[in-house]
Scaffold this active site. Structure first.
Site, PDB file in Angstrom:
ATOM      1  N   HIS A 188       1.820   4.698  -2.701  1.00 35.36           N
ATOM      2  CA  HIS A 188       1.941   6.133  -2.392  1.00 35.36           C
ATOM      3  C   HIS A 188       3.343   6.637  -2.750  1.00 35.36           C
ATOM      4  O   HIS A 188       3.517   7.700  -3.333  1.00 35.36           O
ATOM      5  CB  HIS A 188       1.731   6.370  -0.891  1.00 35.36           C
ATOM      6  CG  HIS A 188       0.297   6.312  -0.442  1.00 35.36           C
ATOM      7  ND1 HIS A 188      -0.676   7.127  -0.967  1.00 35.36           N
ATOM      8  CD2 HIS A 188      -0.318   5.559   0.508  1.00 35.36           C
ATOM      9  CE1 HIS A 188      -1.831   6.874  -0.360  1.00 35.36           C
ATOM     10  NE2 HIS A 188      -1.647   5.919   0.535  1.00 35.36           N
ATOM     11  N   HIS A 225       0.836  -1.205   0.000  1.00 33.63           N
ATOM     12  CA  HIS A 225       0.000   0.000   0.000  1.00 33.63           C
ATOM     13  C   HIS A 225       0.875   1.262   0.000  1.00 33.63           C
ATOM     14  O   HIS A 225       0.736   2.136  -0.860  1.00 33.63           O
ATOM     15  CB  HIS A 225      -0.906  -0.024   1.241  1.00 33.63           C
ATOM     16  CG  HIS A 225      -1.830   1.149   1.342  1.00 33.63           C
ATOM     17  ND1 HIS A 225      -3.132   1.109   0.911  1.00 33.63           N
ATOM     18  CD2 HIS A 225      -1.639   2.405   1.814  1.00 33.63           C
ATOM     19  CE1 HIS A 225      -3.700   2.293   1.105  1.00 33.63           C
ATOM     20  NE2 HIS A 225      -2.813   3.100   1.659  1.00 33.63           N
ATOM     21  N   GLU A 226       1.795   1.328   0.942  1.00 37.27           N
ATOM     22  CA  GLU A 226       2.642   2.529   1.056  1.00 37.27           C
ATOM     23  C   GLU A 226       3.570   2.658  -0.157  1.00 37.27           C
ATOM     24  O   GLU A 226       3.934   3.764  -0.538  1.00 37.27           O
ATOM     25  CB  GLU A 226       3.452   2.518   2.359  1.00 37.27           C
ATOM     26  CG  GLU A 226       2.615   2.445   3.650  1.00 37.27           C
ATOM     27  CD  GLU A 226       1.487   3.466   3.739  1.00 37.27           C
ATOM     28  OE1 GLU A 226       1.600   4.538   3.119  1.00 37.27           O
ATOM     29  OE2 GLU A 226       0.472   3.169   4.403  1.00 37.27           O
ATOM     30  N   GLU A 243      -4.652   7.980  -2.827  1.00 39.24           N
ATOM     31  CA  GLU A 243      -5.130   6.685  -2.319  1.00 39.24           C
ATOM     32  C   GLU A 243      -5.410   5.723  -3.475  1.00 39.24           C
ATOM     33  O   GLU A 243      -5.305   4.506  -3.310  1.00 39.24           O
ATOM     34  CB  GLU A 243      -6.374   6.915  -1.458  1.00 39.24           C
ATOM     35  CG  GLU A 243      -6.776   5.758  -0.570  1.00 39.24           C
ATOM     36  CD  GLU A 243      -5.783   5.416   0.535  1.00 39.24           C
ATOM     37  OE1 GLU A 243      -4.811   6.170   0.751  1.00 39.24           O
ATOM     38  OE2 GLU A 243      -5.966   4.356   1.172  1.00 39.24           O
TER      39      GLU A 243
HETATM   40 ZN    ZN Z   1      -3.135   5.220   1.937  1.00 38.15          ZN
END
Ligand code: ZN
Length: 499
Positions: A267, A263-264, A293
């Site tokens: 980003h 997830h990170e 996101e």
């Molecule tokens: Zn996030």
């Protein structure tokens, strides 16, 4: 004119330098700074915050904006973006009296501390007066800024430019219509997915090696990044040359850090992939919370939770996993990371029911800002919605209305961007699939091609465009929730053999 533009850019550079310092200091605060330095750090953060505020709202800034305004249409896209961002901060900052700003930051500080105690003691009444005051004060702040819009619309627009209740209502209605019956069918299917093996212990050294391996494989540059540890995973960058992320290692749940890293990484790749020419300007970050996101959800769900990912990654993880986990098939892993199980806690929820958690918060925030409801009724309202949407009732307020920190610092209007980001990612992937064979690329571990495509369509532009402008420019259409509904319906109908 050229002289004004040059001076305007130099002035913005000063703001940017403070922002970079703040980003680095706050990362330090969240990871390695000693507990004893809290007060000194808070003082320092207050100092830099005030310096940024002074620069953003100064007469000098007002002068630049006034000079540029008549020429705005003739400016290039980067300057237009810089002007838009600077003007927003100036307008907001100069309209609100300083004493209200100070009252708000004091209240946020106190409310966050009280929220922590209230949650630990399962005592909503302790937090209620602070929450009530936060809402009142937020409404007051808005009254200075607004020219008649509904307060909640303004808050929604703060976190995602262009969004309002009308768009979110339609979005959440669509999601609700699709997810609630789908969830019912999943329950009735009685398909049991065994995921007990996910709790087989994996030593922390191996988990750290896995994090590094996955992040790099997906395209994260460690020479411009760093993976640290913190209680809540996050990503923070001062500019594309220094984008850091954190994760949290749980010995009995190695998938927790694996998926938070993916997830990170989404980003982080966004931040690292911004075009060089805007990297160190106020446009050097992502377009919005929702678009940001979308990138993290894309890496986590469309790559990490795809069946192909486990097929290719398993061999590479073998020597990092204990014997017992080496016996598990790629298909078992795939099912385990996609299991649907309604739960009380948002941050631990699955991909499908996650949206229902967000919807509940949105509906409650909407009520708080558009209806006259008694704050003491909140726990009951919360519990009823959990029963209605997820079929479970929180046994305590700590696991219910008190679970999230966001409201304690007055962040109303923030939650919906989480669901919006997931929906954006479905729309983006649908367009990607017209040009790339995503399945084949994952199988071939060609994550570079995926990153390059995202770089071309999204990352390179940083914050030059608003979310709507970006979607129109790169995909020729506005936000459309249908892609997300289709994606969820197809994925889970197949996984639970509903068709
Ligand atoms: Zn996030």
């Amino acid at each position: 004119m050229e002289k004004t533009i040059k001076e305007f850019k130099e002035y913005l550079e000063r703001i940017r330098m403070y922002q970079e310092a703040v980003a680095t200091l706050s990362f330090d605060g969240e990871t390695v700074a000693p507990v004893g330095s809290i007060e000194a750090r808070a003082k320092r953060a207050g100092f830099f915050g005030l310096e940024i505020f002074k620069l953003e709202t100064s007469d000098e800034m007002g002068h630049f904006l006034k000079e540029l305004a008549p020429h705005i249409e003739t400016l290039d896209d980067v300057l237009k973006g810089e002007y838009r961002e600077a003007k927003k901060a100036y307008d907001e900052g100069t309209k609100i009296p300083a004493e209200i700003v100070r009252e708000m930051s004091e209240l946020q500080e106190a409310a966050a501390a009280i929220w922590g105690q209230a949650r630990a003691e399962n005592d909503f009444d302790k937090f209620a007066p602070y929450l009530k005051r936060l809402i009142e004060l937020q409404k007051k702040v808005i009254s200075y800024r607004s020219s008649g819009e509904n307060p909640y619309d303004l808050l929604l627009d703060d976190y995602e430019a262009g969004m309002n209740m009308e768009v979110y209502d339609a979005f959440f209605d669509k999601l609700k219509e699709a997810i609630v019956p789908l969830l019912k069918k999943i329950k009735e299917s009685n398909k049991e997915i065994d995921r007990s093996f996910v709790n087989i212990p994996v030593d922390l050294a191996s988990q750290k090696a896995i994090s590094k391996l996955i992040a790099e494989k997906l395209g994260y540059h460690l020479d411009r990044g760093y993976i640290a540890e913190s209680s809540h995973p996050f990503c923070s960058g001062s500019n594309k040359y220094d984008v850091r992320m954190t994760t949290r290692y749980l010995e009995n749940d190695f998938l927790s850090s694996l998926y938070s890293v993916m997830h990170e990484t989404g980003h982080a790749i966004y931040e690292q992939n911004v075009a060089d020419e805007i990297a160190q300007t106020i446009l050097g970050s992502g377009a919005s919370m929702g678009i940001h996101e979308s990138q993290s959800r894309l890496y986590e769900n469309y790559l990490g939770r795809s069946p192909q990912f486990w097929e290719v990654i398993q061999d590479e993880l073998l020597n990092l996993l204990p014997e017992a986990l080496q016996q598990i098939s790629a298909h078992q892993f795939y099912e385990a990371v996609n299991v649907v199980a309604p739960s009380l806690i948002r941050v631990e929820s699955d991909e499908l029911t996650y949206n229902l958690h967000i919807m509940i918060r949105y509906e409650i925030e909407r009520m708080l800002f558009t209806e006259d409801i008694d704050i003491h009724d909140l726990p009951e309202i919360w519990n009823k919605k959990y029963e209605e949407y997820l079929g479970i009732t929180p046994p305590t307020n700590a696991q219910g209305v008190l679970q999230d920190i966001h409201w304690s610092f007055g962040a109303f209007g923030y939650f919906p961007t989480y669901a919006l980001g997931s929906a954006y990612s479905a729309q983006i992937v649908a367009h990607m699939k017209k040009e790339l064979d995503l399945t084949a690329l994952i199988k071939a571990q060609n994550f570079e091609a995926i990153k390059a495509w995202l770089g071309e369509k999204i990352h390179q532009y940083g914050r030059i465009y608003t979310p709507n402008q970006l979607m129109e420019k790169s995909f020729g259409e506005a936000f459309n929730a249908d892609y997300y509904v289709d994606y969820l319906t197809q994925k889970y109908s197949k996984l639970y053999a509903l068709i």
